[in-house]
Design a protein around this motif. Structure first.
Motif, mmCIF file in Angstrom:
data_model
loop_
_atom_site.group_PDB
_atom_site.id
_atom_site.type_symbol
_atom_site.label_atom_id
_atom_site.label_comp_id
_atom_site.label_asym_id
_atom_site.label_seq_id
_atom_site.Cartn_x
_atom_site.Cartn_y
_atom_site.Cartn_z
ATOM 1 N N ILE A 1 0.849 -1.190 0.000
ATOM 2 C CA ILE A 1 0.000 0.000 0.000
ATOM 3 C C ILE A 1 0.889 1.246 0.000
ATOM 4 O O ILE A 1 2.077 1.164 0.305
ATOM 5 C CB ILE A 1 -0.950 0.062 1.222
ATOM 6 C CG1 ILE A 1 -0.146 0.208 2.521
ATOM 7 C CG2 ILE A 1 -1.865 -1.138 1.256
ATOM 8 C CD1 ILE A 1 -1.014 0.484 3.739
ATOM 9 N N ASN B 1 -11.557 -1.718 -8.771
ATOM 10 C CA ASN B 1 -10.337 -2.489 -8.594
ATOM 11 C C ASN B 1 -10.238 -3.530 -9.703
ATOM 12 O O ASN B 1 -11.260 -4.102 -10.125
ATOM 13 C CB ASN B 1 -10.310 -3.182 -7.236
ATOM 14 C CG ASN B 1 -9.968 -2.229 -6.110
ATOM 15 O OD1 ASN B 1 -8.887 -2.285 -5.549
ATOM 16 N ND2 ASN B 1 -10.896 -1.341 -5.769
ATOM 17 N N THR C 1 -7.470 0.538 -5.199
ATOM 18 C CA THR C 1 -7.406 1.388 -4.012
ATOM 19 C C THR C 1 -8.282 0.806 -2.918
ATOM 20 O O THR C 1 -9.181 0.004 -3.177
ATOM 21 C CB THR C 1 -7.899 2.822 -4.313
ATOM 22 O OG1 THR C 1 -9.243 2.765 -4.805
ATOM 23 C CG2 THR C 1 -6.998 3.502 -5.338
ATOM 24 N N VAL D 1 -8.271 7.291 0.882
ATOM 25 C CA VAL D 1 -8.071 6.300 -0.170
ATOM 26 C C VAL D 1 -6.581 6.064 -0.370
ATOM 27 O O VAL D 1 -5.787 6.999 -0.450
ATOM 28 C CB VAL D 1 -8.710 6.763 -1.493
ATOM 29 C CG1 VAL D 1 -8.426 5.780 -2.605
ATOM 30 C CG2 VAL D 1 -10.213 6.948 -1.298
ATOM 31 N N GLN D 2 -6.195 4.778 -0.435
ATOM 32 C CA GLN D 2 -4.796 4.426 -0.583
ATOM 33 C C GLN D 2 -4.641 3.395 -1.699
ATOM 34 O O GLN D 2 -5.416 2.435 -1.768
ATOM 35 C CB GLN D 2 -4.245 3.845 0.724
ATOM 36 C CG GLN D 2 -4.380 4.783 1.907
ATOM 37 C CD GLN D 2 -3.988 4.114 3.199
ATOM 38 O OE1 GLN D 2 -2.824 4.073 3.551
ATOM 39 N NE2 GLN D 2 -4.967 3.596 3.915
ATOM 40 N N PRO D 3 -3.641 3.570 -2.568
ATOM 41 C CA PRO D 3 -3.367 2.558 -3.588
ATOM 42 C C PRO D 3 -2.963 1.238 -2.937
ATOM 43 O O PRO D 3 -2.294 1.224 -1.902
ATOM 44 C CB PRO D 3 -2.200 3.169 -4.379
ATOM 45 C CG PRO D 3 -2.255 4.632 -4.092
ATOM 46 C CD PRO D 3 -2.761 4.737 -2.677
#
Length: 223
Positions: free
Chosen positions: A52, A156, A177, A183-185
């Motif tokens: 992440i 996704n 994400t 929101v995080q990759p």
């Protein structure tokens, strides 16, 4: 437990809770196999990597252990070792979809959380998945045939492989994400080996009482 570890464990629980999301298999072109459904009760040795991006910095977690799934009783159980930044952590994750609850035990302490989607997803290749081709492991009598599929779910991208016979998962990749307000990759790669239908000795569907002293009672979780 530091913030990075907590976030990655949250990712692990949430991604494995929604594994193989969708409803029914649907017919494809006659030359391609149909999306399949696996058994409602199965277990496997699991391993993988989750990455992440948090506050502009990359975080990587490796994990390996055992996973049990019982769709009949709406439960999943994971017991594994998680390695984050050289720190090895023993983790138990117990999900009860009947109660919409997840129990995560680390270091003898249990943290409870609500499962956002209380409906446990069936063990199926999604109906809108695109067939990617056939391949195999091994050779001769030990050859294991597999089918590859790709699909999109909640923005996704997923690529998964299942055995041609039995529809057991082999590989499950996620790129996209996670998160609500933040929101995080994320990149998630899971692998499954030694998969089979029987749940041996009701493995993993109970948590030791000391870990639950400050958490809701779940004696009824034990099969």
């Amino acid at each position: 437990m530091n913030t990075a570890v907590a976030v990655i464990l949250c990712v692990l629980g949430s991604t494995q809770a929604m594994m193989i999301p969708n409803l029914k298999p649907a017919k494809q072109l006659s030359m391609d196999p149909e999306p399949c459904c696996g058994p409602p009760q199965w277990e496997a040795v699991i391993g993988g990597v989750i990455g992440i991006v948090q506050a502009g910095a990359g975080k990587v977690m490796q994990f390996g252990g055992h996973m049990s799934v019982d769709a009949n009783l709406q439960r999943t159980a994971i017991s594994e070792t998680v390695n984050v930044a050289g720190q090895a952590i023993q983790v138990q994750i117990l999900q009860d979809f009947n109660m919409s609850m997840q129990y995560t035990v680390t270091g003898g302490k249990c943290v409870t959380s609500k499962i956002p989607d209380s409906n446990m997803k069936p063990n199926c290749v999604p109906s809108d998945a695109t067939f990617g081709g056939r391949y195999y492991f091994g050779a001769g009598e030990d050859m294991l045939m597999a089918n590859s599929w790709s699909f999109t779910h909640q923005d996704n991208q997923y690529i998964m492989s299942v055995t041609e016979k039995g529809c057991f998962p082999i590989i499950f990749n996620q790129a996209g994400t996670i998160g609500g307000l933040f929101v995080q990759p994320v990149l998630n790669i899971d692998s499954f080996t030694n998969s089979h239908c029987l749940l041996r000795n009701n493995y993993g569907f109970s948590i030791a009482p000391p870990a639950m002293e400050n958490s809701p009672k779940i004696q009824t979780m034990k099969l």
